[in-house]
Write a protein that holds these residues in place. Structure first.
Motif, short mmCIF file in Angstrom:
data_model
loop_
_atom_site.label_atom_id
_atom_site.label_comp_id
_atom_site.label_asym_id
_atom_site.label_seq_id
_atom_site.Cartn_x
_atom_site.Cartn_y
_atom_site.Cartn_z
N GLU A 164 0.83 -1.21 0.00
CA GLU A 164 0.00 0.00 0.00
C GLU A 164 0.87 1.26 0.00
OE1 GLU A 164 -3.67 2.07 2.48
OE2 GLU A 164 -2.70 0.29 3.30
N ILE A 165 1.91 1.27 0.81
CA ILE A 165 2.81 2.42 0.87
C ILE A 165 3.49 2.63 -0.47
CG2 ILE A 165 4.95 3.30 1.89
CD1 ILE A 165 4.07 1.85 4.50
N VAL A 166 4.04 1.56 -1.04
CA VAL A 166 4.75 1.66 -2.32
C VAL A 166 3.80 2.11 -3.43
CG1 VAL A 166 5.97 0.34 -4.08
CG2 VAL A 166 6.53 0.02 -1.68
N SER A 167 2.59 1.56 -3.45
CA SER A 167 1.62 1.94 -4.48
C SER A 167 1.30 3.42 -4.42
CB SER A 167 0.32 1.14 -4.31
OG SER A 167 0.54 -0.21 -4.56
N LYS A 168 1.09 3.92 -3.22
CA LYS A 168 0.75 5.34 -3.08
C LYS A 168 1.95 6.23 -3.41
CE LYS A 168 -3.08 4.74 0.00
NZ LYS A 168 -3.86 5.29 1.08
N LEU A 169 3.13 5.85 -2.95
CA LEU A 169 4.31 6.67 -3.21
C LEU A 169 4.69 6.69 -4.69
CD1 LEU A 169 6.60 5.80 -0.19
CD2 LEU A 169 5.33 7.91 -0.58
N SER A 170 4.35 5.66 -5.42
CA SER A 170 4.71 5.61 -6.84
C SER A 170 3.61 6.13 -7.76
CB SER A 170 5.09 4.18 -7.24
OG SER A 170 4.01 3.31 -7.03
N SER A 171 2.56 6.70 -7.18
CA SER A 171 1.46 7.25 -7.97
C SER A 171 1.90 8.49 -8.75
CB SER A 171 0.31 7.64 -7.04
OG SER A 171 -0.72 8.29 -7.76
N ASP A 172 1.29 8.69 -9.88
CA ASP A 172 1.54 9.88 -10.69
C ASP A 172 0.82 11.11 -10.14
OD1 ASP A 172 3.12 8.44 -12.45
OD2 ASP A 172 1.46 8.04 -13.82
N LYS A 173 -0.13 10.88 -9.25
CA LYS A 173 -0.94 11.97 -8.71
C LYS A 173 -0.42 12.40 -7.35
CE LYS A 173 -4.94 10.41 -11.24
NZ LYS A 173 -6.29 9.91 -11.20
N ALA A 174 -0.56 13.69 -7.08
CA ALA A 174 0.00 14.26 -5.85
C ALA A 174 -0.72 13.79 -4.59
CB ALA A 174 -0.05 15.79 -5.93
N LYS A 175 -2.03 13.71 -4.62
CA LYS A 175 -2.77 13.36 -3.42
C LYS A 175 -2.44 11.94 -2.92
CE LYS A 175 -7.17 13.27 -1.17
NZ LYS A 175 -8.26 14.09 -0.85
N PRO A 176 -2.44 10.92 -3.78
CA PRO A 176 -2.04 9.59 -3.29
C PRO A 176 -0.60 9.55 -2.77
CG PRO A 176 -3.19 9.38 -5.38
CD PRO A 176 -2.95 10.84 -5.15
N ARG A 177 0.31 10.29 -3.42
CA ARG A 177 1.69 10.33 -2.93
C ARG A 177 1.76 10.94 -1.54
NH1 ARG A 177 3.01 12.22 -8.12
NH2 ARG A 177 3.30 14.28 -7.24
N GLU A 178 0.99 12.01 -1.33
CA GLU A 178 0.95 12.64 -0.02
C GLU A 178 0.40 11.67 1.03
OE1 GLU A 178 -1.44 16.29 2.09
OE2 GLU A 178 -0.75 16.59 0.02
N GLU A 179 -0.63 10.90 0.66
CA GLU A 179 -1.19 9.89 1.56
C GLU A 179 -0.13 8.82 1.86
OE1 GLU A 179 -4.64 8.48 -0.46
OE2 GLU A 179 -5.79 10.30 -0.06
N GLY A 180 0.66 8.47 0.84
CA GLY A 180 1.73 7.50 1.02
C GLY A 180 2.78 7.98 2.00
#
Length: 67
Positions: free
Chosen positions: A9-25
């Motif tokens: 879950e952490i890796v998926s969010k951090l590797s997102s192209d979108k800013a909001k999921p990366r911030e959640e990661g």
């Protein structure tokens, strides 16, 4: 207790192209890097990462020295 699902879950969010999921990661990762959870998280990563072979690392590039 940390699980592979937590790490995924952490890796998926951090590797997102979108800013909001990366911030959640980042926020999710920070919760694991606080207090007693830090030790458990680092042990889990160390133990499981040491078992990986270079071709098993997602998005990993082979190191020229390991060839």
């Amino acid at each position: 207790m940390v699980t592979s699902r937590d790490v995924h879950e952490i890796v998926s969010k951090l590797s997102s192209d979108k800013a909001k999921p990366r911030e959640e990661g980042f926020k999710l990762l920070n919760t694991w890097l606080e207090g007693e959870r830090l030790i458990e998280f680092c042990r889990y990563l160390g133990r499981n990462t040491s078992m990986l072979k270079p071709h098993e690392i997602p998005h990993g590039k082979m190191n020229a020295l390991s060839i």
